[in-house]
Design a protein around this motif. Sequence first.
Motif, PDB file in Angstrom:
ATOM      1  N   LEU A 196      17.822 -13.808  -5.116  1.00 34.96           N
ATOM      2  CA  LEU A 196      16.393 -14.041  -4.959  1.00 34.96           C
ATOM      3  C   LEU A 196      15.615 -13.294  -6.027  1.00 34.96           C
ATOM      4  O   LEU A 196      15.868 -12.116  -6.304  1.00 34.96           O
ATOM      5  N   CYS A 197      14.657 -13.988  -6.614  1.00 33.01           N
ATOM      6  CA  CYS A 197      13.655 -13.359  -7.478  1.00 33.01           C
ATOM      7  C   CYS A 197      12.334 -13.597  -6.774  1.00 33.01           C
ATOM      8  O   CYS A 197      11.826 -14.727  -6.757  1.00 33.01           O
ATOM      9  N   CYS A 198      11.782 -12.553  -6.172  1.00 27.49           N
ATOM     10  CA  CYS A 198      10.642 -12.738  -5.279  1.00 27.49           C
ATOM     11  C   CYS A 198       9.725 -11.526  -5.327  1.00 27.49           C
ATOM     12  O   CYS A 198      10.160 -10.408  -5.050  1.00 27.49           O
ATOM     13  N   GLY A 199       8.487 -11.758  -5.680  1.00 27.49           N
ATOM     14  CA  GLY A 199       7.514 -10.675  -5.732  1.00 27.49           C
ATOM     15  C   GLY A 199       6.131 -11.206  -5.418  1.00 27.49           C
ATOM     16  O   GLY A 199       5.966 -12.054  -4.547  1.00 27.49           O
ATOM     17  N   GLY A 200       5.137 -10.708  -6.171  1.00 27.81           N
ATOM     18  CA  GLY A 200       3.778 -11.138  -5.880  1.00 27.81           C
ATOM     19  C   GLY A 200       2.801 -10.747  -6.961  1.00 27.81           C
ATOM     20  O   GLY A 200       3.180 -10.265  -8.030  1.00 27.81           O
ATOM     21  N   ILE A 201       1.529 -10.972  -6.658  1.00 23.88           N
ATOM     22  CA  ILE A 201       0.444 -10.774  -7.609  1.00 23.88           C
ATOM     23  C   ILE A 201      -0.569  -9.820  -6.985  1.00 23.88           C
ATOM     24  O   ILE A 201      -0.921  -9.965  -5.809  1.00 23.88           O
ATOM     25  N   ILE A 202      -1.059  -8.874  -7.774  1.00 25.94           N
ATOM     26  CA  ILE A 202      -2.150  -8.022  -7.303  1.00 25.94           C
ATOM     27  C   ILE A 202      -3.390  -8.299  -8.150  1.00 25.94           C
ATOM     28  O   ILE A 202      -3.296  -8.821  -9.261  1.00 25.94           O
ATOM     29  N   GLY A 203      -4.548  -7.979  -7.584  1.00 24.83           N
ATOM     30  CA  GLY A 203      -5.804  -8.188  -8.297  1.00 24.83           C
ATOM     31  C   GLY A 203      -6.510  -9.477  -7.921  1.00 24.83           C
ATOM     32  O   GLY A 203      -7.432  -9.909  -8.622  1.00 24.83           O
ATOM     33  N   MET A 204      -6.099 -10.099  -6.805  1.00 20.63           N
ATOM     34  CA  MET A 204      -6.714 -11.373  -6.397  1.00 20.63           C
ATOM     35  C   MET A 204      -7.810 -11.186  -5.351  1.00 20.63           C
ATOM     36  O   MET A 204      -8.303 -12.163  -4.788  1.00 20.63           O
ATOM     37  N   GLY A 205      -8.156  -9.934  -5.053  1.00 17.64           N
ATOM     38  CA  GLY A 205      -9.164  -9.651  -4.036  1.00 17.64           C
ATOM     39  C   GLY A 205      -8.581  -9.085  -2.758  1.00 17.64           C
ATOM     40  O   GLY A 205      -9.311  -8.817  -1.793  1.00 17.64           O
ATOM     41  N   GLU A 206      -7.270  -8.884  -2.747  1.00 17.09           N
ATOM     42  CA  GLU A 206      -6.592  -8.339  -1.575  1.00 17.09           C
ATOM     43  C   GLU A 206      -6.883  -6.838  -1.439  1.00 17.09           C
ATOM     44  O   GLU A 206      -7.308  -6.185  -2.386  1.00 17.09           O
ATOM     45  N   THR A 207      -6.653  -6.296  -0.248  1.00 16.06           N
ATOM     46  CA  THR A 207      -6.782  -4.864  -0.037  1.00 16.06           C
ATOM     47  C   THR A 207      -5.478  -4.159  -0.411  1.00 16.06           C
ATOM     48  O   THR A 207      -4.440  -4.800  -0.587  1.00 16.06           O
ATOM     49  N   VAL A 208      -5.538  -2.846  -0.484  1.00 16.26           N
ATOM     50  CA  VAL A 208      -4.313  -2.082  -0.732  1.00 16.26           C
ATOM     51  C   VAL A 208      -3.338  -2.277   0.427  1.00 16.26           C
ATOM     52  O   VAL A 208      -2.121  -2.343   0.219  1.00 16.26           O
ATOM     53  N   ARG A 209      -3.856  -2.415   1.628  1.00 13.76           N
ATOM     54  CA  ARG A 209      -2.965  -2.662   2.770  1.00 13.76           C
ATOM     55  C   ARG A 209      -2.269  -4.013   2.623  1.00 13.76           C
ATOM     56  O   ARG A 209      -1.105  -4.157   3.005  1.00 13.76           O
ATOM     57  N   ASP A 210      -2.961  -4.999   2.073  1.00 13.68           N
ATOM     58  CA  ASP A 210      -2.314  -6.280   1.806  1.00 13.68           C
ATOM     59  C   ASP A 210      -1.136  -6.102   0.851  1.00 13.68           C
ATOM     60  O   ASP A 210      -0.082  -6.722   1.019  1.00 13.68           O
ATOM     61  N   ARG A 211      -1.311  -5.270  -0.150  1.00 15.28           N
ATOM     62  CA  ARG A 211      -0.225  -5.027  -1.101  1.00 15.28           C
ATOM     63  C   ARG A 211       0.964  -4.380  -0.396  1.00 15.28           C
ATOM     64  O   ARG A 211       2.114  -4.761  -0.629  1.00 15.28           O
ATOM     65  N   ALA A 212       0.674  -3.422   0.476  1.00 15.05           N
ATOM     66  CA  ALA A 212       1.747  -2.772   1.232  1.00 15.05           C
ATOM     67  C   ALA A 212       2.419  -3.771   2.180  1.00 15.05           C
ATOM     68  O   ALA A 212       3.639  -3.748   2.362  1.00 15.05           O
ATOM     69  N   SER A 213       1.629  -4.661   2.761  1.00 12.98           N
ATOM     70  CA  SER A 213       2.172  -5.650   3.688  1.00 12.98           C
ATOM     71  C   SER A 213       3.117  -6.618   2.971  1.00 12.98           C
ATOM     72  O   SER A 213       4.179  -6.975   3.500  1.00 12.98           O
ATOM     73  N   MET A 214       2.741  -7.045   1.755  1.00 19.20           N
ATOM     74  CA  MET A 214       3.634  -7.917   0.995  1.00 19.20           C
ATOM     75  C   MET A 214       4.950  -7.211   0.689  1.00 19.20           C
ATOM     76  O   MET A 214       6.033  -7.794   0.845  1.00 19.20           O
ATOM     77  N   LEU A 215       4.871  -5.947   0.265  1.00 18.40           N
ATOM     78  CA  LEU A 215       6.095  -5.201  -0.005  1.00 18.40           C
ATOM     79  C   LEU A 215       6.923  -5.018   1.249  1.00 18.40           C
ATOM     80  O   LEU A 215       8.160  -5.004   1.196  1.00 18.40           O
ATOM     81  N   GLN A 216       6.256  -4.891   2.398  1.00 18.07           N
ATOM     82  CA  GLN A 216       6.991  -4.716   3.654  1.00 18.07           C
ATOM     83  C   GLN A 216       7.808  -5.960   3.981  1.00 18.07           C
ATOM     84  O   GLN A 216       8.950  -5.865   4.449  1.00 18.07           O
ATOM     85  N   VAL A 217       7.259  -7.146   3.714  1.00 16.95           N
ATOM     86  CA  VAL A 217       8.019  -8.376   3.942  1.00 16.95           C
ATOM     87  C   VAL A 217       9.271  -8.388   3.063  1.00 16.95           C
ATOM     88  O   VAL A 217      10.376  -8.717   3.519  1.00 16.95           O
ATOM     89  N   LEU A 218       9.112  -8.009   1.818  1.00 20.24           N
ATOM     90  CA  LEU A 218      10.251  -7.996   0.891  1.00 20.24           C
ATOM     91  C   LEU A 218      11.270  -6.927   1.270  1.00 20.24           C
ATOM     92  O   LEU A 218      12.479  -7.163   1.246  1.00 20.24           O
ATOM     93  N   ALA A 219      10.763  -5.737   1.619  1.00 23.95           N
ATOM     94  CA  ALA A 219      11.646  -4.597   1.859  1.00 23.95           C
ATOM     95  C   ALA A 219      12.354  -4.657   3.198  1.00 23.95           C
ATOM     96  O   ALA A 219      13.287  -3.875   3.441  1.00 23.95           O
ATOM     97  N   THR A 220      11.946  -5.555   4.072  1.00 22.13           N
ATOM     98  CA  THR A 220      12.666  -5.715   5.337  1.00 22.13           C
ATOM     99  C   THR A 220      13.657  -6.878   5.276  1.00 22.13           C
ATOM    100  O   THR A 220      14.349  -7.152   6.262  1.00 22.13           O
ATOM    101  N   MET A 221      13.729  -7.565   4.131  1.00 23.29           N
ATOM    102  CA  MET A 221      14.787  -8.555   3.953  1.00 23.29           C
ATOM    103  C   MET A 221      16.118  -7.833   3.807  1.00 23.29           C
ATOM    104  O   MET A 221      16.182  -6.750   3.225  1.00 23.29           O
ATOM    105  N   ASP A 222      17.163  -8.425   4.313  1.00 19.54           N
ATOM    106  CA  ASP A 222      18.491  -7.815   4.230  1.00 19.54           C
ATOM    107  C   ASP A 222      19.488  -8.869   3.751  1.00 19.54           C
ATOM    108  O   ASP A 222      19.820  -9.786   4.498  1.00 19.54           O
ATOM    109  N   PRO A 223      19.931  -8.768   2.485  1.00 18.27           N
ATOM    110  CA  PRO A 223      19.618  -7.718   1.519  1.00 18.27           C
ATOM    111  C   PRO A 223      18.239  -7.910   0.899  1.00 18.27           C
ATOM    112  O   PRO A 223      17.622  -8.958   1.056  1.00 18.27           O
TER     113      PRO A 223
END
Length: 334
Positions: A196-223
């Motif tokens: 998987l090559c999967c990430g995201g984009i910052i600077g679109m008007g999201e909050t910092v919590r949104d950024r953490a939430s996106m990383l949480q989705v990725l970081a809870t994938m196994d693997p």
Amino acid sequence: MLDTSANGALRHDWTVDEILALHELPLLELVGRANAAHRACHDPNHLQKASLLSIKTGGCPENCAYCPQSAHHRDVELTRDRLMDPAKVIGMASNAKDAGAERFCMGAAWRQVRDGSDFDAVVEMVAGVRALGMEACVTLGMLKPHQAERLAQAGLTAYNHNLDTSPEFYGKIITTRTYQDRLDTLATVRSYGIELCCGGIIGMGETVRDRASMLQVLATMDPHPESVPINALVPVAGTPLAGRARIDPLELVRMVATARLVMPASIVRLSAGRSSLNREAQILCLVAGANSIFYGDTLLTTPNAGIGEDADLVAAIAAPVRGRETAPKEKPSH
């Protein structure tokens, strides 16, 4: 004490609050911890170079607010191109390899893969790139299991399918495809042994919590995704996000460092938006855990740092060459 995975240990049970706490650490503390995690899992002196080519441009039926290739954004100045000839694509991959690229990524502006001559051509491209000894990655939109199987049989290294942002903010950026659609595509890809090559984009008007939430989705994938591109929005005239200001480079540093801490073994790719960073800001991102860049003048349809600039960047982070011409001169004997 908060577990930051500084020893490179893998976790798949991260919470949004934990990730947010990491992101908000004092910058030097955050970068220091991220660098320690990076060194525990990777060669800190290796920077993978990837080349990215738009093999089919424009006319996409999705309405992603950031994307100039969307057919919904009629004021964007963009030339629409049909799918490229496989022989031409493979030749461009060979040129990219000669320029130092290790990975060749191909993107087609499709909502989903359709069987037929176009998909047959993409499979041919993948096999051709792999025959060059390069890693091959494609981004083609949603795909079905039998299509993932064909790509795997052709030797595909990785499939790019970004989450873009958090589940909470997603509906403000895209309405033609659901978040679950993206997750389902990723699960299909994974089931056939494709990375998987999967990430995201910052600077679109999201909050910092949104950024953490996106990383949480990725970081809870196994693997974890083997590759995590971190993009900064490149505002394009004619798109709904054209008026957004570019982010402060240190926001990108924080995002890279946080991604490194929660996914220590993944390749973190410094992707779109890099062209607006000076050399020192890019190096700080590398210190914070990024270990791959896209190499070439264009990222699909947005500007990227030039190959000459990247050569200078690579030279700047390499060990200095101490040749005879730089050796201290001997004092004359008397």
